[in-house]
Design an enzyme around this catalytic site. Structure first.
Site, PDB file in Angstrom:
ATOM      1  N   THR A   1       9.032  -1.998 -12.210  1.00 46.49           N
ATOM      2  CA  THR A   1       7.906  -2.710 -11.817  1.00 46.49           C
ATOM      3  C   THR A   1       6.401  -1.838 -11.876  1.00 46.49           C
ATOM      4  OG1 THR A   1       9.139  -3.915 -10.317  1.00 46.49           O
ATOM      5  CG2 THR A   1       6.593  -4.369 -10.308  1.00 46.49           C
TER       6      THR A   1
ATOM      7  N   LYS B   1      -0.733   0.129 -12.298  1.00 48.43           N
ATOM      8  CA  LYS B   1      -0.490  -0.349 -10.925  1.00 48.43           C
ATOM      9  C   LYS B   1       1.077  -0.345 -10.726  1.00 48.43           C
ATOM     10  CE  LYS B   1       0.960  -3.904  -9.605  1.00 48.43           C
ATOM     11  NZ  LYS B   1       2.232  -4.149  -9.094  1.00 48.43           N
TER      12      LYS B   1
ATOM     13  N   THR C   1      -1.461  -4.865  -6.533  1.00 45.01           N
ATOM     14  CA  THR C   1      -0.924  -5.600  -5.579  1.00 45.01           C
ATOM     15  C   THR C   1      -1.071  -4.890  -4.410  1.00 45.01           C
ATOM     16  OG1 THR C   1       1.202  -5.073  -6.474  1.00 45.01           O
ATOM     17  CG2 THR C   1       0.541  -7.132  -7.395  1.00 45.01           C
TER      18      THR C   1
ATOM     19  N   GLU D   1       5.579   2.092  -2.128  1.00 45.14           N
ATOM     20  CA  GLU D   1       5.097   1.445  -0.876  1.00 45.14           C
ATOM     21  C   GLU D   1       5.652   2.304   0.242  1.00 45.14           C
ATOM     22  OE1 GLU D   1       7.366  -2.033  -1.751  1.00 45.14           O
ATOM     23  OE2 GLU D   1       5.535  -2.884  -2.428  1.00 45.14           O
TER      24      GLU D   1
ATOM     25  N   THR E   1       6.384 -13.953   3.206  1.00 47.95           N
ATOM     26  CA  THR E   1       6.086 -14.489   4.515  1.00 47.95           C
ATOM     27  C   THR E   1       4.780 -14.216   5.531  1.00 47.95           C
ATOM     28  OG1 THR E   1       7.588 -13.221   5.734  1.00 47.95           O
ATOM     29  CG2 THR E   1       8.393 -15.185   4.863  1.00 47.95           C
TER      30      THR E   1
END
Lengths: 414, 414
Positions: free
Chosen positions: A193, A182, A156, A277, A414
């Site tokens: 996650t 992942k 992702t 991230e 978004t």
């Protein structure tokens, strides 16, 4: 020489009898690969570990049900990225079941032997027309060389695909253990996650395989944290199909196999932390001197998860006070006067007291680690903490907290 | 009309009989105010709540000891910013004791009646020469108008001083409750990094005052989170000196007084969350339908503390999936099909299913809140979560996670 060897460019299809494919089914708006199918040429012994989140996604519930119904036997796994199929209610459950049904139909397999996993945005239904067409295409493309494509299709916000494989010499022959994972944001203990998949061609009894997978996952995926959030979809699924015709049943062989599966899971878990991230460096927290391994693991995870520690590492700022404070709030009782802290080779605290150290050198240690080659072992900031005289020890992995973490997560849907 | 009224420009010295000063003692390299002394004109009933961190700073240990020795009686508090006096060992304890001794000598008071608190960088010894000179100067400057200076002197990375006072009409007269706090990073439940001080001029029995302060702190300071880290130095100290000559002993009066102290602590706690490092908006998480208030509070804190929720709010991104995921991992069991989520007036999830909502309007709701007047009540993003049919409810406060949080914390000591 170690009995365990890394297989160059190895991955989820390195073990005998496994095929995979990774394709673009059109589930991701970006047009990147978003559908992987992994399949064994025969039924395999299967074990899974799943998220403990109360809000748990339909694919997780469906997998648990199938593993129960099949008594731990599976042949294939369908994994999509793009939509997590979480908080999608009855329709989500129907879609997860239909995904497995479609793959089972094409593979000529019972539906209970096909598992499913999803990752991506929560609360959006999967476009089943694209999914069904994608499964058909992926099943056509499946091959023993498809591991790399599969590893790419489950990504992702991951920047890098995560794969590894090892071969290990057991008493009666060599077996292979490989895997893919992942991760990125929302990584936390208790199957936070991440998706992890492991394959092996050893012949192992079902209950033993479950134990091996559980132990490996506790020392790997459960010990990584990116931001403390756990997901609705986390799972680790491990298949071993016996295609090597090497039976692992002696204690020595089982120990070696466990070591190999653990090594494989640790690589996949560390790769997730390293690719957290916005991360610029891998954090490794080694804790010793605890009353139990559990206590040590908890302290290690708490330090690895501290936003203040993580920000300090991002700033290459040797702020050991934050390490001490994080260790102290882990919920593990210890005597402050027995606390030792090292940042790499630099001791910063001894018996609960700060010691003189070279601030510049300590900062440079972190700068150098951030420049280390990816997943080489040289790209980690290692923090060593001792909390007493106990024999309990444990390691956790995380990453630093950077501007980019905020940027990525402020602009996800978004 | 409510019996509780806000006192304009009120603070820690609004209650009768309290004086304070806030000066520059030279403990902060910046030259900003760094030493506050707060004093009652008579002995006061004292109650404190302290950090639960295993690594706990000498001033905390010293305060606990003094409150025990004095059986909950105190007259003055010396607070410094600049150094936290944490992880400073025996020398740190000696310095904390000497700080209290010096103030006691000047005030002509027993040492056990003078409390101390410190905030700032961990692991550095306080410059005691400057501290001793500073105490002398601060004691000279103390006045009933000194509350504002004191509130400024306890700040570290706080952008804004935090003060409030209320008067409340009890059956036999009016009493005043006021306070000051400091916070910024490392704010988390269980007395995470923050200092809070509350004063009152009501006459209250010691055990009753302790209960009032405990209840107030549970509904305020224990329900805020900035980054999940708890500090070595957190404390809330509350003094009530009876100078109003209004005795609070009926149940009705005690309820009103508890309400006022809670309101005061909630203001001070929310101000800390609003001023979290890098924060652009206050987050308020209201949870209902839980089996108990404790469960509701835990879910509220978990959502308020989620890095993913916080990043989404910073991005003005109505990502309710992260709210659901955070609620689900709080450690509270609930039925996902009973989960309702609102972002301000916008319902995003009903009975565990996403509902259609106006994404732009929901995003604008967060933009508007971020433009609301500071601490006006209009500057909060309110997330309402219902997890079932139970009667338990609770509220937690936090803030968004911005680039500036990372920036501030990556560059704190260097």
């Amino acid at each position: 020489m170690s009995a365990i060897e890394t297989i160059e460019k190895g991955g989820i299809t390195s073990a005998t009898g496994f095929s995979a494919a990774g394709i673009t089914a059109g589930l991701k708006p970006s047009g990147a690969k978003d559908l992987a199918v992994l399949c064994s040429d025969r039924l395999a012994t299967a074990a899974g570990t799943f998220t403990k989140n109360v809000v748990c996604a339909p694919p997780v519930t469906v997998c648990k049900g199938k593993l129960e119904a099949s008594e731990g036997i599976a042949r294939a796994i369908v994994v999509n990225s793009g939509q997590a199929n979480a908080a999608t209610g009855v329709e989500g459950t129907q879609n997860a079941l239909r995904t497995a049904d479609e793959a089972a139909r094409i593979l000529g397999e019972e539906a209970k032997h096909v598992l499913v996993a999803s990752t991506g945005v929560i609360g959006r239904q999967i476009n089943m027309e694209k999914m069904v067409a994608g499964i058909s295409e992926a099943c056509k493309q499946m091959s023993p060389d498809g591991g790399d494509d599969a590893a790419k299709a489950i990504m992702t916000t991951d920047l890098i695909d995560k794969q590894i494989a090892y071969k290990v010499k057991l008493s009666s022959g060599t077996v292979i253990v490989g895997g893919m994972s992942k991760g990125s944001g929302m990584i936390h203990p208790n199957m936070a996650t991440m998706l992890g998949f492991v394959t092996s061609d050893a012949a192992v009894e079902s209950g033993t395989w479950s134990k091996i997978v559980k132990e490996a996952s506790q020392k790997s995926f459960n010990q990584i944290t990116v931001d403390g959030d756990t997901s609705t979809n986390d799972c680790l699924i491990a298949l071993t199909n016996g295609a090597s015709e090497v039976v692992a049943d002696t204690q020595e062989d089982l120990n070696l196999l466990t070591e190999t599966v653990t090594k494989c899971c640790q690589h996949l878990a560390k790769a997730i932390a390293r690719d957290g991230e916005g991360a610029t460096v891998l954090l490794e927290i080694k804790v010793s001197g605890a009353a139990s391994d559990e206590d040590a693991c908890l302290v290690a995870r708490t330090v690895a998860g501290s936003s203040l520690v993580k920000s300090a590492v991002f700033g290459r700022d040797p702020n050991w006070g934050r390490i001490a404070a994080a260790a102290g709030r882990a919920g593990v009782d210890f005597d402050e006067s027995e606390l030792d802290i090292f940042l790499g080779p630099h001791q910063m605290m001894q018996s609960g007291q700060p010691v003189e150290y070279d601030t510049e050198a300590a900062s440079k240690y972190m700068v150098d680690a951030s420049k280390g080659e990816y997943m080489s072992g040289e790209d980690s900031v290692i923090i060593t903490v001792s909390i007493g005289g106990g024999s309990g020890s444990g390691t956790a992995w995380g990453c630093d907290l950077s501007y980019d973490y905020v940027k990525i997560n402020a602009e996800y849907t978004t």
